[in-house]
Design a protein around this motif. Structure first.
Motif, PDB file in Angstrom:
ATOM      1  N   ASP A  91       0.285   5.665  -0.155  1.00 20.29           N
ATOM      2  CA  ASP A  91      -0.605   6.815  -0.243  1.00 20.29           C
ATOM      3  C   ASP A  91       0.275   8.062  -0.295  1.00 20.29           C
ATOM      4  N   LEU A  97      -1.478   8.442   8.855  1.00 22.84           N
ATOM      5  CA  LEU A  97      -0.949   7.178   8.330  1.00 22.84           C
ATOM      6  C   LEU A  97      -1.874   6.016   8.706  1.00 22.84           C
ATOM      7  N   CYS A 129       0.835  -1.211   0.000  1.00 18.56           N
ATOM      8  CA  CYS A 129       0.000   0.000   0.000  1.00 18.56           C
ATOM      9  C   CYS A 129       0.868   1.259   0.000  1.00 18.56           C
ATOM     10  N   LEU A 154       2.158   7.315   3.315  1.00 12.10           N
ATOM     11  CA  LEU A 154       2.007   5.933   3.811  1.00 12.10           C
ATOM     12  C   LEU A 154       2.729   4.941   2.909  1.00 12.10           C
ATOM     13  N   GLN A 155       3.431   4.051   3.568  1.00 15.32           N
ATOM     14  CA  GLN A 155       4.054   2.922   2.895  1.00 15.32           C
ATOM     15  C   GLN A 155       3.777   1.740   3.826  1.00 15.32           C
ATOM     16  N   SER A 156       2.925   0.819   3.394  1.00 14.00           N
ATOM     17  CA  SER A 156       2.564  -0.264   4.319  1.00 14.00           C
ATOM     18  C   SER A 156       2.310  -1.551   3.547  1.00 14.00           C
ATOM     19  N   SER A 189      -0.144  -6.788   9.534  1.00 11.79           N
ATOM     20  CA  SER A 189       0.163  -5.657   8.660  1.00 11.79           C
ATOM     21  C   SER A 189       1.230  -4.798   9.302  1.00 11.79           C
ATOM     22  N   ILE A 209       0.001  -5.394   3.903  1.00  8.18           N
ATOM     23  CA  ILE A 209      -0.941  -6.269   4.611  1.00  8.18           C
ATOM     24  C   ILE A 209      -0.688  -7.673   4.083  1.00  8.18           C
ATOM     25  N   ILE A 223       3.145  -0.924   9.023  1.00  8.56           N
ATOM     26  CA  ILE A 223       3.293   0.435   8.479  1.00  8.56           C
ATOM     27  C   ILE A 223       4.761   0.803   8.650  1.00  8.56           C
ATOM     28  N   TYR A 279      -7.061   0.803   3.336  1.00  9.12           N
ATOM     29  CA  TYR A 279      -6.609  -0.384   2.588  1.00  9.12           C
ATOM     30  C   TYR A 279      -7.110  -1.673   3.258  1.00  9.12           C
ATOM     31  N   HIS A 332      -3.904   3.657   6.131  1.00 10.42           N
ATOM     32  CA  HIS A 332      -3.703   2.202   6.202  1.00 10.42           C
ATOM     33  C   HIS A 332      -5.047   1.506   6.423  1.00 10.42           C
ATOM     34  N   VAL A 349      -1.340  -4.693  13.881  1.00 13.16           N
ATOM     35  CA  VAL A 349      -0.808  -3.645  12.995  1.00 13.16           C
ATOM     36  C   VAL A 349       0.482  -3.161  13.652  1.00 13.16           C
TER      37      VAL A 349
END
Ligand code: NAI
Length: 351
Positions: free
Chosen positions: A23, A98, A21, A28-30, A84, A32, A86, A105, A102, A46
């Motif tokens: 954004d 963030l 993911c 955001l860089q994540s 998941s 799942i 982040i 998603y 997340h 998380v």
């Protein structure tokens, strides 16, 4: 982890779904990771942590999600394995943005992954995620006390099985006195053990010494301490190629996820006569508590958490019978349950 490694990991390790993911608006860089939903929708924390690279975050999410599948299966739950991550500093100024990005998603997965609290996130964070995701756990309570109870149940069972004794008088080294470790130190003291305590935060060590009569031990000495039981309750990878050959404790049983830097080190421990209950067996109490919260039913919570003692006995007993290490045995037991369930229902589960 690069993309060929990711696709190989997915096929070799039987991942159902890995969602990367991004954004740009929030940065955001994540990821799942849904490992397996044979037994039910995946349930897992998380994690918010700053990794050297996004690939490292993905690799961690995959390892953690796979362990969640085994954990849920061995704890007898109708849940699958997911996690998941982040890739951000938990102290980031825009952490709420963030978390919301997340969460969107997560919601897009339609319930195949149910989020809960983990390192770097809090019950309040899960409450925020819950405003954007239909099904969320850890919104009302921190599961850590139940994690600690399960870890101590595993230690009691192992010590009774192998040495026929209780924890009264045992010397136990607790590494990390955070959410889980502080309860572990309390429960062990109540059981009559003498606790050696270490944490990078000196305030937490002082509290453990004042409340439980623990002996403060330098951070660098705790893993190699001359004790009966080593209880890692901080970061993973505590048992690595070096410490596996030097650790003095007869029992290594803790809460830390991925306690072994590599599963193969379970063989080294076993060859040295060290009794090891895998983390994904011993630390299932938190997952059991999250599941009870979701079902709004605590009636069997303590019985199920204490049942971790019986699961530990089963794993240790099978390892002794077969001569295999406990990680191999525990994965085999979990996989057998999954295979039985797969024969009866589709592997892909939605709500
Ligand atoms: P936490 O972040 O509340 O506590 C960790 C503690 O370890 C902190 O007090 C920290 O200062 C200390 N620490 C960090 N590095 C250290 C080092 N090198 N030596 C000594 N102390 C050190 O985390 P929490 O929630 O207590 O979790 C502990 C471990 O258990 C983690 O590996 C987590 O993934 C695992 N776990 C936690 C569950 C839960 O219910 N909280 C459930 C299952 C696993």
């Amino acid at each position: 982890m690069n993309s060929p490694t990711l696709t190989t990991a997915m096929t070799d390790r039987d991942f159902e779904q890995v969602v990367l993911c991004r954004d740009p608006g929030t940065g955001l860089q994540s990821v799942i990771a849904v490992h397996d939903t044979t037994l039910g929708p995946s349930l897992g924390g998380v994690r918010m942590r700053s990794y050297p690279t996004f690939g490292d975050a993905v690799a961690d999410a995959l390892n953690l999600a796979q362990a969640m599948t085994y954990k849920a299966a061995l704890a007898g739950m109708e849940r699958g394995g997911g996690k998941s991550v982040i890739n951000a500093d938990p102290a980031a100024a825009n952490r709420r943005d963030l978390l919301v990005a997340h969460a969107r998603y997560i919601e897009a997965l339609g319930g195949r992954y149910i989020p809960a609290v983990d390192m770097g996130t809090t019950v309040e964070d899960l409450e925020l995620i819950g405003r954007h995701v239909t099904t969320v756990s850890s919104q009302r309570r921190d599961p850590s006390e139940m994690t600690a109870r399960g870890v101590v149940a595993a230690i009691r069972a192992a010590v009774a099985l192998h040495d026929g004794v209780t924890l009264a008088g045992a010397r136990v080294a607790v590494q990390g006195l955070g959410h889980v470790g502080q309860h572990v130190a309390r429960l062990l003291t109540e059981a009559g053990a003498h606790v050696l305590a270490a944490d990078v935060d000196p305030g937490r060590v002082r509290t453990a010494c004042q409340r439980y009569g623990a002996t403060a031990t330098p951070v660098g000495d705790i893993v190699g301490a001359d004790v009966d039981v080593l209880v890692p309750c901080a970061a993973g990878g505590v048992i690595d190629a070096e410490t596996a050959t030097t650790v003095k404790a007869r029992y290594v049983i803790g809460a830390a996820n991925n306690l072994l830097a590599d599963n193969a080190l379970a063989v080294t421990l076993s060859q040295r006569g060290i009794v090891h209950v895998p983390d994904f067996v011993a630390n299932a109490g938190g997952l059991i508590a999250c599941d009870a919260e979701l079902r709004e039913d605590d009636s069997a919570l303590l019985t199920k958490v204490d049942g971790i003692g019986r699961t530990s006995e089963a794993v240790l007993g099978r390892a002794a019978e077969t001569g295999k290490d406990t990680v191999t045995v525990a994965i085999q037991l979990a996989t057998a349950r999954l295979e039985r369930a797969r024969a009866q229902r589709p592997w892909f589960t939605t709500r």
